[in-house]
Each structure stands twice: as C-alpha cells, then as structure tokens.
Design a protein around this motif. Sequence first.
Motif, short mmCIF file in Angstrom:
data_model
loop_
_atom_site.label_atom_id
_atom_site.label_comp_id
_atom_site.label_asym_id
_atom_site.label_seq_id
_atom_site.Cartn_x
_atom_site.Cartn_y
_atom_site.Cartn_z
N ASN A 131 38.28 11.32 -25.22
CA ASN A 131 38.89 9.89 -24.82
C ASN A 131 38.59 8.93 -25.96
O ASN A 131 39.66 8.13 -25.85
N SER A 132 37.88 9.49 -27.00
CA SER A 132 37.90 8.37 -27.93
C SER A 132 38.82 8.68 -29.25
O SER A 132 38.97 8.01 -30.17
N CYS A 133 39.43 9.77 -28.96
CA CYS A 133 40.45 10.39 -30.00
C CYS A 133 41.39 9.22 -30.01
O CYS A 133 41.95 8.91 -28.85
N ARG A 134 42.22 8.85 -31.26
CA ARG A 134 43.16 8.01 -31.01
C ARG A 134 44.51 8.51 -30.67
O ARG A 134 45.61 7.73 -30.39
N ARG A 135 44.84 9.94 -30.78
CA ARG A 135 46.05 10.48 -30.51
C ARG A 135 45.62 11.57 -29.72
O ARG A 135 44.52 12.08 -29.84
N LYS A 136 46.50 12.28 -29.11
CA LYS A 136 46.18 13.56 -28.33
C LYS A 136 45.91 14.57 -29.53
O LYS A 136 46.83 14.91 -30.38
N PRO A 137 44.76 15.16 -29.43
CA PRO A 137 44.28 16.13 -30.43
C PRO A 137 44.81 17.41 -30.37
O PRO A 137 44.93 17.92 -29.49
N PHE A 138 44.87 18.16 -31.53
CA PHE A 138 44.96 19.56 -31.90
C PHE A 138 43.67 20.03 -32.27
O PHE A 138 42.99 19.48 -33.00
#
Length: 311
Positions: free
Chosen positions: A274-281
């Motif tokens: 949730n803290s990632c700025r974009r959808k992570p790979f």
Amino acid sequence: LQTMSGNEDDWLALKPQEPSPSQCCGSGCKPCIYDVYEKELAQWERAKAKQDKSLLMEKKEQSNNSELNPDTFTAFNISSVEQLTEDTYQYKFELPGNSSLQLSLGQHIVLRGVVNGLEVQRAYTPISPGDAEGYFEVLMKCYEAGLMSQYIKTWKKGDTVFWRGPFGGFPYRPNKYGELLMLASGTGLAPMLPILQSITDDEEDETFVTLVGCFRTFDKIYLKPLLQDLARYWNVRIFYVLSQETSLEKLPWSYQENTYLGRLDEDLMKTVINSCRRKPFVLICGSSAFNEDMNRYLKAAGIEENSCFVF
C-alpha cells in the motif's frame, strides 16, 4: 584377448562420471551439469565405437584463460577475503587485465568444490556491477553443516577456485516497471544489488525501488554502508525486517523509522504494498520456504503471479 581387455579398461577409465545429486545446484542452469555429462558421455561412446581416443580431446574439463563459460569450469584467483558478519564473507576474485564478467542483471554463476572427496556445486550471484573491470565479488554465507561451506571456510587470498556460468538472470530494462518491490532474505540480497545499482547509476531510469531486507538481527544486515548510500536516492526506499531483534530503541536512530520487528507476514506485506508509489513488479530471493511464503502473501495482497520473479 589380453590386449582387448586391457584396452577395455583404458576406455572405462576415460568414461565420464555420472554426477551425484550434490553436484547439481538446482538452479535450473542451462546447461545443467547433467546436460554436460550427457554430452560428454555421447562423445565418449562415439570415440569408443570408432576406437579413436583423439575424439575425446575436445573435452575441456577446466580452462585457465579466465573467460567464464557455461559448459566448463574456469579457474579464478581470490584477491581478498573480508568477513562481514560471524558467518558471512565477501570474496573478491581477479579477472585478467581490465576484463569484466559481462553478466546481465541478476545472473548467477556456479561454484565447484570438493569436500571429503565429494564434488559439490552451488549457485551464487556476484554483487559487483556486471561491468566491473578486473574483478568480481561474491557474498557467501557459511553454514555449520553445509558441505560447500566447509570448502569455502578454507579459502585464503591467492587460492584458486573454479566457476562456470553465467546462468539465469532477470531481464531488466530501464523504466520498464513503474516500481520494483525487492523482497530479500539474508544473502538473497545479492541478485538485488546489481539491479538496484544499475537504476541509481542511470539518471534516465526513473523506476521506483522498495527493497525489503529480512535479517535475524541488526548485526546480521550485510553491506550497511552501501545500502545507506543507495537509500539516499530520491527513488529508493529500504526497509528492514528483523525477526530476532527485541527493541527498536537499541538501533541507531537512522534505522528506527524504516525497520520492523518480527517477520514479514501477510499484514506487513499489505502495508508495504500500500505504501508503494506505483503498482509494483516484485523480485523475490531467499530460501525456498521464504519464497513460498512471499508468493502466498503477495497473492493475498492481490499481486498476480505474472508480476513476480523469483531468483
């Protein structure tokens, strides 16, 4: 007849030995040690059928030209040994002149060791940049009962050891992903570092990176100065998860706000995502139990399998 059976013994002595399971590192190398064996066996059978030993001559068991090769083992000299924690060492190997290993990101190489007459092979990922000139560095953890560890513990500066490769790797391209989430346990940090450094070295690469390093205690975190430097970049965040540390108060203040106590579980995974700025790979590297757990938590957090890569 006498000469015939003597000849038969000669051929048997030349027959390639079938690898034992301990020799396969299990990392899915192409060619695997079993592939190399099949190839050598076929070559031996052809030569024996023609009774021509010169047909075996192309069999290069090991080479000394210090060019890394996936099929044969190459000798490299150890130029330095540095102990990082009680059971983790950083080894530096010489490359001739200003040559480099030319590894692509996250590729691993396979080490061959002989312990009590038993040949063992294990895969390791160099932590030095793929284009480092004149050397490469490998992070290794020694286990009390580990066969390969018993061999590695005897190493000193100037010793010669044998590697083959490269294998595997993660096909990274600058700006291909909005954000990379790296989940590493212990020496699982190794394949993450060259990727992370390639991102921070490239001013055009605006990929966000969140690295979560799982260690038992604060003392067990490797390469702290390097990680602290990397965390200063605008697009890099580093979190630590310490499973056996009892209190954050004991840690240096610069670590307190980005360290979690306990394990990286499903709840913490959701918090991180949730803290990632974009959808992570997501890139994952650790023990097989760690990798399985991470896959499960990611699934629960709604990350699909095609958005993950396991080293």
